[in-house]
Design an enzyme around this catalytic site. Structure first.
Site, PDB file in Angstrom:
ATOM      1  N   ILE A 157     -48.973 -28.492   8.895  1.00 24.08           N
ATOM      2  CA  ILE A 157     -47.809 -29.361   8.782  1.00 24.08           C
ATOM      3  C   ILE A 157     -47.984 -30.364   7.645  1.00 24.08           C
ATOM      4  O   ILE A 157     -49.075 -30.882   7.405  1.00 24.08           O
ATOM      5  CB  ILE A 157     -47.555 -30.084  10.120  1.00 24.08           C
ATOM      6  CG1 ILE A 157     -46.196 -30.782  10.114  1.00 24.08           C
ATOM      7  CG2 ILE A 157     -48.675 -31.063  10.432  1.00 24.08           C
ATOM      8  CD1 ILE A 157     -45.780 -31.302  11.471  1.00 24.08           C
ATOM      9  N   GLU A 163     -54.802 -29.731  15.557  1.00 22.47           N
ATOM     10  CA  GLU A 163     -53.904 -30.768  16.075  1.00 22.47           C
ATOM     11  C   GLU A 163     -54.622 -31.944  16.734  1.00 22.47           C
ATOM     12  O   GLU A 163     -54.175 -33.100  16.607  1.00 22.47           O
ATOM     13  CB  GLU A 163     -52.902 -30.142  17.058  1.00 22.47           C
ATOM     14  CG  GLU A 163     -51.762 -29.392  16.386  1.00 22.47           C
ATOM     15  CD  GLU A 163     -52.121 -27.994  15.920  1.00 22.47           C
ATOM     16  OE1 GLU A 163     -51.237 -27.282  15.422  1.00 22.47           O
ATOM     17  OE2 GLU A 163     -53.307 -27.601  16.059  1.00 22.47           O
ATOM     18  N   GLY A 205     -50.582 -25.522  12.023  1.00 19.45           N
ATOM     19  CA  GLY A 205     -49.411 -24.675  12.199  1.00 19.45           C
ATOM     20  C   GLY A 205     -49.606 -23.255  11.705  1.00 19.45           C
ATOM     21  O   GLY A 205     -48.886 -22.349  12.133  1.00 19.45           O
ATOM     22  N   ASP A 246     -48.236 -27.757  19.864  1.00 22.38           N
ATOM     23  CA  ASP A 246     -47.042 -27.609  20.703  1.00 22.38           C
ATOM     24  C   ASP A 246     -46.047 -26.570  20.217  1.00 22.38           C
ATOM     25  O   ASP A 246     -44.919 -26.516  20.710  1.00 22.38           O
ATOM     26  CB  ASP A 246     -46.336 -28.961  20.854  1.00 22.38           C
ATOM     27  CG  ASP A 246     -45.956 -29.600  19.527  1.00 22.38           C
ATOM     28  OD1 ASP A 246     -46.205 -28.979  18.480  1.00 22.38           O
ATOM     29  OD2 ASP A 246     -45.415 -30.728  19.536  1.00 22.38           O
ATOM     30  N   ASP A 304     -50.489 -21.261  14.673  1.00 19.65           N
ATOM     31  CA  ASP A 304     -49.256 -20.989  15.437  1.00 19.65           C
ATOM     32  C   ASP A 304     -48.509 -19.813  14.825  1.00 19.65           C
ATOM     33  O   ASP A 304     -47.992 -18.947  15.539  1.00 19.65           O
ATOM     34  CB  ASP A 304     -48.351 -22.225  15.422  1.00 19.65           C
ATOM     35  CG  ASP A 304     -48.962 -23.428  16.124  1.00 19.65           C
ATOM     36  OD1 ASP A 304     -49.044 -23.401  17.359  1.00 19.65           O
ATOM     37  OD2 ASP A 304     -49.343 -24.384  15.432  1.00 19.65           O
TER      38      ASP A 304
END
Length: 328
Positions: A118, A197, A174, A205, A177
């Site tokens: 991110i 994170e 991310g 999340d 993810d």
């Protein structure tokens, strides 16, 4: 097995003309597999920009026939995920899902690494100054925001076309993810993976905590990675099952990813996309529920002409890649 038996009975019962007369099947029996030199020439052709895919954070090219290459395209920012990225990924993969000509996707990162995760600077206003007059309204705003961010990677999983992640350098935050929502993962020897994170004060999340345990099947290792944010290097990623193959460098890895995508795209899209959908359904349901869903799925899909074409090619001792399948 039930599907195979049903297909076998179907072919035994077919009149001979069904398997010999090309005009009834829409077949072009003059098709020949490409020679190796023609294949090499096709693979060396410069990729063209894919129509209707114009983005700030992504670059989408038609790498080969039926194959799209999606690149995270902010190399000067280490492909950090800015505000545009979160919406553009959804738009991109929704279009790919509806693209009848696309049968496989390779996703990679431009520049020196896959992604730094991110972009905290660009995203700070959304995350640190959320909208709302009180706790309840701020919470509703953040709930909606998180759900939209989750869709950024869930859309990859929902896309019926197989998606191959090709990872080099860092795959951080991310990025994990993202790749856990992909169907197949290759990496270069210099790759490393970080569930980052906790180092910025939050729990992951947007997919890692839900998908990573299912991908590698080792809850203890998942907990270790998620609690500590330590790096997982390429060899450990291979041994744990996060990736299926390692390559010496980015160029070799991308060649292998495109070869794999070409192999997948040569198969019946009815078969391949049906397989992906049923694999994902079975992952999230019991064996009995998965079998029941498969029964309902194949009661219609067994009627495809792709089966007739494939079996006819086998009977005529033709290469499977010589079969031309309709768009889906």
């Amino acid at each position: 097995m039930a599907a195979a038996m049903a297909a076998s009975r179907r072919f035994r019962d077919l009149p001979l003309w069904r398997l010999t007369a090309p005009t009834h099947l829409g077949l072009n029996l003059s098709l020949r597999p490409m020679s190796s030199s023609a294949q090499d020439e096709a693979s060396r052709a410069a990729p063209s920009e894919a129509p209707h895919h114009n983005y700030e954070s992504l670059r989408v090219t038609a790498a080969q026939r039926h194959i799209l290459h999606v690149q995270l395209n902010r190399p000067e920012k280490r492909n950090a995920m800015n505000k545009a990225f979160w919406s553009e990924m959804v738009e991109c993969f929704n279009k790919i899902a509806q693209d009848a000509d696309c049968r496989a996707v390779v996703i990679s990162g431009a520049g020196k690494m896959f992604t730094a995760g991110i972009d905290l600077v660009d995203m700070a206003s959304d995350l640190l100054q959320p909208q709302g007059d009180d706790v309840a309204r701020i919470s509703w705003y953040l709930r909606s925001l998180i759900a939209r961010y989750q869709e950024t990677f869930s859309v990859i999983e929902k896309c019926p076309k197989p998606v191959i992640a090709a990872i080099h350098g860092g795959c951080i935050g991310g990025g994990v993810d993202l790749i856990t929502a992909c169907d197949i993962r290759y990496c270069a020897q210099d790759a490393f993976f970080q569930v980052k994170e906790v180092d910025v004060g939050l729990a992951a999340d947007v997919g890692t905590l839900q998908r990573l345990p299912r991908v590698i099947g080792n809850q203890s290792l998942v907990n270790e990675l998620a609690f500590t944010a330590r790096k997982m290097m390429a060899d450990e990623a291979l041994s744990s099952g996060l990736v299926s193959r390692i390559f010496p460098d980015k160029e070799v890895m991308l060649d292998a990813a495109f070869n794999l995508a070409a192999e997948i795209s040569s198969k019946s899209p009815v078969a391949v996309q049906g397989t992906k959908i049923n694999l994902l359904y079975s992952r999230d349901h019991s064996v009995a529920e998965g079998l029941n869903y498969m029964t309902s799925w194949n009661m219609s899909m067994l009627q495809t002409q792709d089966i007739v074409k494939s079996v006819q090619a086998a009977m005529e001792k033709k290469e499977p890649k010589s079969v031309t399948f309709s768009k889906l």
